[in-house]
Design an enzyme around this catalytic site. Sequence first.
Site, PDB file in Angstrom:
ATOM      1  N   LYS A 165     -41.214  14.739  36.900  1.00 33.74           N
ATOM      2  CA  LYS A 165     -41.911  16.008  37.153  1.00 33.74           C
ATOM      3  C   LYS A 165     -42.897  16.326  36.022  1.00 33.74           C
ATOM      4  O   LYS A 165     -44.018  16.724  36.266  1.00 33.74           O
ATOM      5  CB  LYS A 165     -40.920  17.177  37.260  1.00 33.74           C
ATOM      6  CG  LYS A 165     -39.904  17.062  38.366  1.00 33.74           C
ATOM      7  CD  LYS A 165     -39.066  18.339  38.488  1.00 33.74           C
ATOM      8  CE  LYS A 165     -38.187  18.649  37.305  1.00 33.74           C
ATOM      9  NZ  LYS A 165     -37.097  17.706  37.048  1.00 33.74           N
TER      10      LYS A 165
ATOM     11  N   ARG B 233     -34.435  26.386  39.587  1.00 31.98           N
ATOM     12  CA  ARG B 233     -33.396  25.366  39.647  1.00 31.98           C
ATOM     13  C   ARG B 233     -32.156  25.869  40.387  1.00 31.98           C
ATOM     14  O   ARG B 233     -31.184  25.133  40.528  1.00 31.98           O
ATOM     15  CB  ARG B 233     -32.982  24.975  38.233  1.00 31.98           C
ATOM     16  CG  ARG B 233     -33.646  23.691  37.735  1.00 31.98           C
ATOM     17  CD  ARG B 233     -33.235  23.530  36.294  1.00 31.98           C
ATOM     18  NE  ARG B 233     -33.231  22.195  35.814  1.00 31.98           N
ATOM     19  CZ  ARG B 233     -34.142  21.716  34.961  1.00 31.98           C
ATOM     20  NH1 ARG B 233     -35.163  22.433  34.581  1.00 31.98           N
ATOM     21  NH2 ARG B 233     -34.024  20.492  34.499  1.00 31.98           N
TER      22      ARG B 233
ATOM     23  N   ARG C 205     -36.933   7.350  28.123  1.00 32.42           N
ATOM     24  CA  ARG C 205     -37.860   8.464  27.920  1.00 32.42           C
ATOM     25  C   ARG C 205     -37.946   8.862  26.445  1.00 32.42           C
ATOM     26  O   ARG C 205     -36.941   8.914  25.759  1.00 32.42           O
ATOM     27  CB  ARG C 205     -37.415   9.657  28.760  1.00 32.42           C
ATOM     28  CG  ARG C 205     -38.276  10.886  28.524  1.00 32.42           C
ATOM     29  CD  ARG C 205     -38.218  11.850  29.658  1.00 32.42           C
ATOM     30  NE  ARG C 205     -36.958  12.561  29.771  1.00 32.42           N
ATOM     31  CZ  ARG C 205     -36.732  13.478  30.701  1.00 32.42           C
ATOM     32  NH1 ARG C 205     -37.656  13.760  31.606  1.00 32.42           N
ATOM     33  NH2 ARG C 205     -35.577  14.107  30.754  1.00 32.42           N
TER      34      ARG C 205
ATOM     35  N   ARG D  38     -34.621  12.860  23.595  1.00 31.84           N
ATOM     36  CA  ARG D  38     -33.992  14.178  23.677  1.00 31.84           C
ATOM     37  C   ARG D  38     -32.483  14.026  23.587  1.00 31.84           C
ATOM     38  O   ARG D  38     -31.925  13.086  24.134  1.00 31.84           O
ATOM     39  CB  ARG D  38     -34.364  14.836  25.013  1.00 31.84           C
ATOM     40  CG  ARG D  38     -35.720  15.461  25.011  1.00 31.84           C
ATOM     41  CD  ARG D  38     -36.183  15.840  26.391  1.00 31.84           C
ATOM     42  NE  ARG D  38     -35.196  16.528  27.220  1.00 31.84           N
ATOM     43  CZ  ARG D  38     -35.458  17.007  28.425  1.00 31.84           C
ATOM     44  NH1 ARG D  38     -36.676  16.889  28.934  1.00 31.84           N
ATOM     45  NH2 ARG D  38     -34.540  17.612  29.121  1.00 31.84           N
TER      46      ARG D  38
ATOM     47  N   ARG E 173     -26.043  16.408  33.988  1.00 35.94           N
ATOM     48  CA  ARG E 173     -27.269  17.044  34.501  1.00 35.94           C
ATOM     49  C   ARG E 173     -27.509  16.660  35.960  1.00 35.94           C
ATOM     50  O   ARG E 173     -27.974  17.471  36.759  1.00 35.94           O
ATOM     51  CB  ARG E 173     -28.472  16.660  33.633  1.00 35.94           C
ATOM     52  CG  ARG E 173     -28.424  17.335  32.265  1.00 35.94           C
ATOM     53  CD  ARG E 173     -29.400  16.724  31.290  1.00 35.94           C
ATOM     54  NE  ARG E 173     -30.782  16.937  31.659  1.00 35.94           N
ATOM     55  CZ  ARG E 173     -31.784  16.190  31.203  1.00 35.94           C
ATOM     56  NH1 ARG E 173     -31.551  15.191  30.376  1.00 35.94           N
ATOM     57  NH2 ARG E 173     -33.010  16.445  31.570  1.00 35.94           N
TER      58      ARG E 173
HETATM   59  P1  AMP Z   1     -35.845  19.993  31.523  1.00 32.13           P
HETATM   60  O1  AMP Z   1     -36.712  19.735  30.344  1.00 32.13           O
HETATM   61  O2  AMP Z   1     -36.588  20.625  32.668  1.00 32.13           O
HETATM   62  O3  AMP Z   1     -35.060  18.770  31.953  1.00 32.13           O
HETATM   63  O4  AMP Z   1     -34.765  21.090  31.071  1.00 32.13           O
HETATM   64  C1  AMP Z   1     -33.863  20.819  30.033  1.00 32.13           C
HETATM   65  C2  AMP Z   1     -32.721  21.799  30.056  1.00 32.13           C
HETATM   66  O5  AMP Z   1     -33.222  23.137  29.898  1.00 32.13           O
HETATM   67  C3  AMP Z   1     -31.910  21.842  31.338  1.00 32.13           C
HETATM   68  O6  AMP Z   1     -30.926  20.826  31.395  1.00 32.13           O
HETATM   69  C4  AMP Z   1     -31.294  23.243  31.249  1.00 32.13           C
HETATM   70  O7  AMP Z   1     -30.244  23.290  30.302  1.00 32.13           O
HETATM   71  C5  AMP Z   1     -32.451  24.044  30.676  1.00 32.13           C
HETATM   72  N1  AMP Z   1     -33.330  24.567  31.765  1.00 32.13           N
HETATM   73  C6  AMP Z   1     -34.639  24.277  31.979  1.00 32.13           C
HETATM   74  N2  AMP Z   1     -35.105  24.916  33.062  1.00 32.13           N
HETATM   75  C7  AMP Z   1     -34.065  25.635  33.548  1.00 32.13           C
HETATM   76  C8  AMP Z   1     -33.902  26.496  34.675  1.00 32.13           C
HETATM   77  N3  AMP Z   1     -34.914  26.751  35.534  1.00 32.13           N
HETATM   78  N4  AMP Z   1     -32.679  27.068  34.854  1.00 32.13           N
HETATM   79  C9  AMP Z   1     -31.660  26.848  34.010  1.00 32.13           C
HETATM   80  N5  AMP Z   1     -31.738  26.025  32.956  1.00 32.13           N
HETATM   81  C10 AMP Z   1     -32.929  25.417  32.713  1.00 32.13           C
END
Ligand code: AMP
Length: 213
Positions: free
Chosen positions: A13, A88, A123, A156, A167
């Site tokens: 994404k 989400r 990544r 990360r 996740r």
């Molecule tokens: P991402 O970089 O989008 O993979 O997000 C990393 C982490 O941030 C996720 O695993 C969640 O812990 C938190 N996070 C990001 N976006 C959301 C969301 N819309 N709702 C809840 N947690 C989020």
Amino acid sequence: MKIILLGAPGAGKGTQAEVICERLSIPAISTGTIIREALKSGTEMGRKAKSYMEAGQLVPDEIVIGIIEERLAKGDCENGFILDGFPRTIVQAEALDKMGFPIDKVIDIEVTDEDIVARISGRRVCDNCGAIYHVRYKPSKVEGVCDKCGGTLSQRKDDQPETVKERLKVYHEQTEPLKEYYQKQGKLFIVEGEEHIADTTRKTLAILEEAQS
Ligand code: AMP
């Protein structure tokens, strides 16, 4: 145009968001990036989100909804935006519907769980500007160094295999139902994520160009 990118963690994404952002000159908004920045600068929101994020859990809805409300109110979102990683959960999607920014297209990038695990292990993210690389599919010119800003690339914490499994579980339970939610609104478009990023990008842009005509 107002776009949502759906898909499992590691489906690509963020990379697609970068391309669309340049092509359409609209901001790409990643809640994950905003939370990581808050964590780095030690804000209260960052402190609240830390344990959830590191365990591969979702940060509570009210925190992320607040983040998005604040971000969408900024002037650069007037001509549209790309949401990467939000919503989400159904609660977040309903809150977004109430914010008064009617979404045009929801693009769901589909990748199997097996491929996700393989992709995420390669990544790398720039510690400084957040640019995303992959050791195999999108390597930086100099290993470990960001092409854009010269920052250091690292893995990360939540991209470690055990956290990735959690996740993915959270994704299937809480985020996947959004496909049906947006299907019912007639906004869902599915893109099969390809091994080569450029192939996925071609399909994504074709959908967006269709939307503009
Ligand atoms: P991402 O970089 O989008 O993979 O997000 C990393 C982490 O941030 C996720 O695993 C969640 O812990 C938190 N996070 C990001 N976006 C959301 C969301 N819309 N709702 C809840 N947690 C989020």
